[in-house]
Write an enzyme that holds these catalytic residues in place. Sequence first.
Site, PDB file in Angstrom:
ATOM      1  N   HIS A  49       0.825  -1.207   0.000  1.00 41.29           N
ATOM      2  CA  HIS A  49       0.000   0.000   0.000  1.00 41.29           C
ATOM      3  C   HIS A  49       0.862   1.261   0.000  1.00 41.29           C
ATOM      4  CE1 HIS A  49      -3.923  -1.928   0.712  1.00 41.29           C
ATOM      5  NE2 HIS A  49      -3.215  -2.857   1.335  1.00 41.29           N
ATOM      6  N   LYS A 250     -16.941  -1.301   1.207  1.00 40.22           N
ATOM      7  CA  LYS A 250     -15.734  -1.395   0.391  1.00 40.22           C
ATOM      8  C   LYS A 250     -15.995  -2.378  -0.743  1.00 40.22           C
ATOM      9  CE  LYS A 250     -11.269  -1.332   2.274  1.00 40.22           C
ATOM     10  NZ  LYS A 250     -10.309  -1.842   3.265  1.00 40.22           N
TER      11      LYS A 250
END
Lengths: 476, 414
Positions: A49, A250
Site C-alpha cells: 500500500h 468497500k
Amino acid sequence: MFDVVVIGGGVVGACILRTLTRYDLKVCLVEKQADVSMGASRANSGVVHAGYDAMPGTLKAKFNVEGNRLMPVWAKELNVKYKNNGSLVVAFCDEDLETLHDLKARGEKNGVPGLEIISKERLFELEPNICKTAVGALYAPTGGIVCPYGLTVAAIGNAMDNGAGLLTNFEVASVDRTADGFTLISTNGQTVQARLVINAAGYNAGRVASAFGDDTVKIGGRKGEYILLDRESEGFVTRTLFCTPSKKGKGVLVLPTVDGNILLGPTATEVSDEDTTTTKDGLEEIITKAKTVCDNIPLYNAITSFSGIRAYSDRHDFIIEESAFIKGLINVAGIESPGLTSAPAIAEYVVNQLIARHFELKENKNYSPYREKDSFFMGLCDEDKNTLIKKNPQFGRIVCRCEQITEGEIVRAIHQNPPATTVDGVKRRLRAGMGRCQGGFCQPYITQILARELNKDLTEIEKSGLKSNLIVGDTK
Amino acid sequence: MKHDIVIIGAGPAGLAAACQAYDSGVKDIVILEREPHLGGILNQCIHNGFGLKRFGQSLTGPEYAQRYIDMVLERGIKVYTETTVLSLTDNKVITAISPTEGLFYIEAKAVILAMGCRERSRGALNIPGTRPAGVYSAGTAQKYVNIFGRMPGKEVVILGSGDIGLIMARRMTVEGARVHAVAEIMPHSSGLKRNIVQCLDDFDIPLYLNHTITKIEGKDRVEGVVISQVDQNKKPILGTEKHFKCDTVLFSVGLIPENELTKKAGVTLDRATRGAVVDQTRETSISGVFACGNVLQVHDLVDYVSEESAIAGRFAAEYVLNGKRDKQTVKLSAGENVSYVLPQQIDKGLDGNVKLFFRVTKTLNNCTIRGLSGEKEVFAIKKRVVVPGEMETVILPKEKIELIDGGLTVTICD
C-alpha cells in the site's frame, strides 16, 4: 536458552526474525504449523500500500509509509518478487470524487509522495478494462505488489542462513516464568527457553498473550475470500484497482499478482475461528463486486479460490509494544492491512527500539542480507543451465510443466532454509503445482521426490501438515 | 541440431504421426517426450476397450501404446525421453531440455504438435469449501493407483461423469474403496454409454444427474461433501442438499488441450476446441506446423486419435518433401446445436474426401445434420440420436466440397 524467541511464522515474525539476525543474538522462531507462512501471510492481496488509507498519527500510517519505502530494498536483497505497479482508487460518482480528495489530503499528511487525481480519460488510457461508468481516480505511483508468502519464506530462510533457529509444529500451550526469562511448552511437549519473547502469533496473538498472563490483547478475525485467474489473463489490469470506499461499503480489488495472475477479492466476513472455508455467497459477492470495477473479466480463466483470516485488534490500530504486565513479552498484534506493507518497518522498530532496551545490539559480523531465489533455474543463461545440468542432471528434468520447475529446484527447496517438507511447502516456494493444471500432473512426482528426499513412505507425505496425508495405503 | 520433422509428445498422437510420416517418405524424424516412457497417458489406462476400431480387438491402454511404440522403434525413429519442450518459435525452432542432453535447440522443417490435454481442475469450477488433501483430478488419482500402486483414498465421491471419472469409479471400487456417488451437473453424462453401464451400473454406483458438489468439508483431509440438485441455469436448488461422508473427492470435469506452446508460437487457436485452427491436413496457421490428437480436439477414443494423427503425419511428410502448398481455403463453422466443427478450414485444392468431426450441444432424437453454404444445402444426413458425450463425424466427398462457396456451416435440427 535463546536471547529472543519469535512466536509465529507469518510475515511479521519473519521480518522481525531476519532483523534480529543482523545482531549478535541467539534467536529462534516457533510456528504451530508444519511450515511457515501458513496463516494470513499465505492468503492475502499481496498489496504494497502507498499509505493514503490510514489515519494520520496512527501506527498504521507511520509503518505503512516507511514499509512502502523499505519493501523494494527487502525484496531485492531477498530475491522476492516485487513490482511497483502503482495503484488506483477508482471513483464511480461525484461523491466518490470528493472522497478521493480527502484520501489524497490524508495521504499527503502521511507523507505519501506523488499522489494525483486523474481524469477518466487518463484512467481509461492506463486501464482500458475499467467499467465505463468510472469518473476518475486517485493514482498512487508508489503502490506496489509483492509475493506475501515469498517474502515470509525468504525472510525466515535468510534469518536461518544467518544463524536463526526454526521449530515447526510448535504450538504454544503454556508458558513458565523462569529466573531470566520464559520456558515455552508446546502442545506436543517440546520446550524452548527464551530471555525475551515476541508474540507475532497473528490471529492467535490474544491467546498467546494470555498464556503469558497478559489478557489485554483482544484479537478478532475477518475472513477474506479470493478468486485467482490463470496467467493467460495477464495484462487484463496492470495496476492495483481499489473502489472508492463509500457508505455502500468497500468493494473488492482487481489486481495483478507478481506472477502475472489476476486476483479478485477480498470479501470481509467476521469469523470466530481460523476456518478458511470458501463460501458460495463469498465467491458470488466477489464476482458481483468485481464486475462493478471492470468490464469483461475473464472469469472462465479462474484456476482457484481461497481465503485467509485477517487478524485485527480492538484498538483498530497495530499493537506494537512491550506488555505492560509481563516484562520481556513484546506483543506485535492486530497487524491487519496494511500489515504486509508495514512488516519490514515494524521489524526495524521492534528490534532497534524495543529489543534495544533489553540487549546491547552488537553487529553480527557474518550477516548477509542476501538470499537466492528458490526458482532460479529458468532465469539462468543457456550456458549456465547446461553447466548445472552436467553437474546435476536433476536440473534437466522438468517436474512442473505449467511453471517449468525442475527436479533440481525441488530437491534444493526441500533441503535449504526453511526446508519445504510438504507438497504445499514446495508449491509456495517454487510455484510447482500453482499453474493451470493445479498440480494434476506434477503432484504425484512431487510427493515421490519428498518421500525420497525425506526418507519417508508416500503415506507419510502431507499436503500441508498434520493429518493432510495424500496417500492412505496400497492397492490390493 | 536440425531435423526434418520434430514431433512434440510420444502419446498415441505423436507415435501414430511419426509412423505415418516415416511411411510417407521422411526418415529424419525425432519425437520429444517429457515422461521417461513412451505411450503418454495410455500407460496409466490399464482398463481395456482400446483398439476396437483400429485393431479390431479390445486392448488395454499399455497394450495399445505398445503396438505403436513397436512400430516407431521398428522404423528406427529417434526418440528423446525425459525431454521437455520449453518453447517453439514461428520459424520452427524448438528449445528443449533433458537431464542427459541439457538445454538444446532443434531447427525443424515441419513440427507436429501432439502434447495431448490436461484435466480441468476444481478451481475452474469455484466450488466453495476448504482446500484439504484428498481432492484430486481423476487422472491424478489414476496415476497414484495404476502407476504407483498406492491408494489416494477409501471413501470416494466423484464430480463429473467424464470417462476418466467413470473408469476411476470402477477402478477404486475394485481396489477396495467405496464410491458413494457420481454427481453430474448436466442432465446427461459426458462419458461413453458403455462406461456408464460397465463402470457404474455394474457396481451399483449411483449417478446423480443435474447435481453438483456445493461444499467440500475437512480441514486437513477431506471429511465430507455436500451435493445439490441444480436448476436449468445450473444453479444449486436450496433444500436438495445431500451429505456424504468421504475422504476423497475426484474431479472429472472435462479436458483442456494443452496449447501453451502453440499459443506462444503464435498459432491461431479456436475458442471452442481450445486447440489450433487447422485445415483437413491438420496444418495450423503457421505453415509447416501441424497438430493432432487431444491437443487439437478432445477425442472419445484413442482409435480416432491415431486416425487423425496419421493425417498430420502424412501431410507433414508431404510438406517436407514438396514444400509449401498454395491453398484455396473455405471456412467451416458451427451452426445451430453444434459446438464446433473440425477441421475449421478446407483446402479445396486438395484431392480426396474430408472427414468432419463435430460435437453437439444437446441430445437430439431423429434429427438432421445439414451442411449449408449460404442458402445452398451441401449435405443432409438423418440421425436417430446424437448426444454431447459422443463425437459425430460426416464424410464429405470431393464432389460435395466442390459445392462449397465461401464457407460451410454445420447445423443439427429436429
